[in-house]
Design an enzyme around this catalytic site. Structure first.
Site, PDB file in Angstrom:
ATOM      1  N   ILE A  30      53.849  36.598  75.544  1.00 23.08           N
ATOM      2  CA  ILE A  30      53.059  37.722  75.022  1.00 23.08           C
ATOM      3  C   ILE A  30      52.796  38.775  76.100  1.00 23.08           C
ATOM      4  O   ILE A  30      52.610  39.954  75.798  1.00 23.08           O
ATOM      5  CB  ILE A  30      51.736  37.185  74.410  1.00 23.08           C
ATOM      6  CG1 ILE A  30      51.121  38.172  73.453  1.00 23.08           C
ATOM      7  CG2 ILE A  30      50.756  36.771  75.482  1.00 23.08           C
ATOM      8  CD1 ILE A  30      49.997  37.590  72.613  1.00 23.08           C
ATOM      9  N   HIS A  93      56.397  24.143  79.644  1.00 20.41           N
ATOM     10  CA  HIS A  93      57.225  25.275  79.222  1.00 20.41           C
ATOM     11  C   HIS A  93      58.071  25.777  80.388  1.00 20.41           C
ATOM     12  O   HIS A  93      57.658  25.713  81.543  1.00 20.41           O
ATOM     13  CB  HIS A  93      56.386  26.426  78.655  1.00 20.41           C
ATOM     14  CG  HIS A  93      55.253  26.860  79.537  1.00 20.41           C
ATOM     15  ND1 HIS A  93      54.068  26.162  79.616  1.00 20.41           N
ATOM     16  CD2 HIS A  93      55.116  27.914  80.381  1.00 20.41           C
ATOM     17  CE1 HIS A  93      53.249  26.766  80.469  1.00 20.41           C
ATOM     18  NE2 HIS A  93      53.869  27.832  80.949  1.00 20.41           N
TER      19      HIS A  93
HETATM   20  P1  5GP Z   1      51.849  29.355  82.991  1.00 27.80           P
HETATM   21  O1  5GP Z   1      51.087  28.260  82.243  1.00 27.80           O
HETATM   22  O2  5GP Z   1      53.290  28.989  83.177  1.00 27.80           O
HETATM   23  O3  5GP Z   1      51.165  29.722  84.261  1.00 27.80           O
HETATM   24  O4  5GP Z   1      51.834  30.666  82.088  1.00 27.80           O
HETATM   25  C1  5GP Z   1      51.731  30.615  80.685  1.00 27.80           C
HETATM   26  C2  5GP Z   1      52.450  31.800  80.071  1.00 27.80           C
HETATM   27  O5  5GP Z   1      52.169  31.770  78.675  1.00 27.80           O
HETATM   28  C3  5GP Z   1      51.988  33.166  80.583  1.00 27.80           C
HETATM   29  O6  5GP Z   1      53.123  33.887  81.058  1.00 27.80           O
HETATM   30  C4  5GP Z   1      51.308  33.819  79.384  1.00 27.80           C
HETATM   31  O7  5GP Z   1      51.551  35.209  79.304  1.00 27.80           O
HETATM   32  C5  5GP Z   1      51.918  33.071  78.216  1.00 27.80           C
HETATM   33  N1  5GP Z   1      51.001  32.949  77.087  1.00 27.80           N
HETATM   34  C6  5GP Z   1      49.702  32.535  77.146  1.00 27.80           C
HETATM   35  N2  5GP Z   1      49.152  32.525  75.916  1.00 27.80           N
HETATM   36  C7  5GP Z   1      50.127  32.939  75.062  1.00 27.80           C
HETATM   37  C8  5GP Z   1      50.152  33.148  73.645  1.00 27.80           C
HETATM   38  O8  5GP Z   1      49.178  32.940  72.922  1.00 27.80           O
HETATM   39  N3  5GP Z   1      51.332  33.595  73.120  1.00 27.80           N
HETATM   40  C9  5GP Z   1      52.432  33.821  73.890  1.00 27.80           C
HETATM   41  N4  5GP Z   1      53.550  34.245  73.247  1.00 27.80           N
HETATM   42  N5  5GP Z   1      52.435  33.648  75.222  1.00 27.80           N
HETATM   43  C10 5GP Z   1      51.287  33.216  75.810  1.00 27.80           C
END
Ligand code: 5GP
Length: 130
Positions: A30, A93
């Site tokens: 997002i 992820h």
């Molecule tokens: P990390 O956990 O790898 O540090 O980052 C999580 C990623 O998930 C981030 O890049 C953030 O922008 C994305 N993200 C968090 N919440 C959402 C959501 O509700 N929808 C989407 N499509 N991406 C999300």
């Protein structure tokens, strides 16, 4: 409680889906660091990616490989950067990011905040190559 990504898989929270099969799911981040930034996740809710069973981890990577090819076709770039962070969302992820230079992979710079329309356009473009 279900993770935000499980809610996305279940359709309880909207997303711009790229692809799914019985075990894996891909959708646009997002707040991308680069246009086309895609997340690939197992449907199984596991926090840490290396807690996945070997077969599930291998399957995730094979699924991500197909998605990465479509992202590269839709978003021309030098290559698709692949990273795992997991500090924000406790559901394993893989980040797939179209990059031309190292800084394109940076999560320290301000992230993008595209409109829903812009995300929909990019997702449609990537899906057309799946
Ligand atoms: P990390 O956990 O790898 O540090 O980052 C999580 C990623 O998930 C981030 O890049 C953030 O922008 C994305 N993200 C968090 N919440 C959402 C959501 O509700 N929808 C989407 N499509 N991406 C999300």
């Amino acid at each position: 409680m279900a993770s935000i990504f499980t809610k996305i898989i279940n359709g309880d929270i909207p997303c711009h889906k790229i692809a799914e099969d019985d075990k894996y799911f891909a959708f646009l981040d997002i707040n991308p660091v680069k246009e086309g930034h895609t997340l690939v996740i197992p449907k199984q809710e596991v926090d840490y990616i290396y807690d996945l069973e070997d077969d599930d981890l291998a399957g995730l990577n094979v699924f991500a490989k197909k998605v990465a090819a479509a992202v590269k076709s839709a978003c021309p770039c030098n290559r698709i950067g692949v990273t795992v962070i997991g500090l924000e969302v406790p559901h394993a992820h893989v980040h797939l990011i179209p990059i031309d230079k190292l800084n394109d992979m940076s999560f320290e710079k301000p992230k993008m905040n595209p409109t829903q329309e812009a995300l929909a356009e990019v997702a449609g473009r990537i899906r057309s190559f799946m």
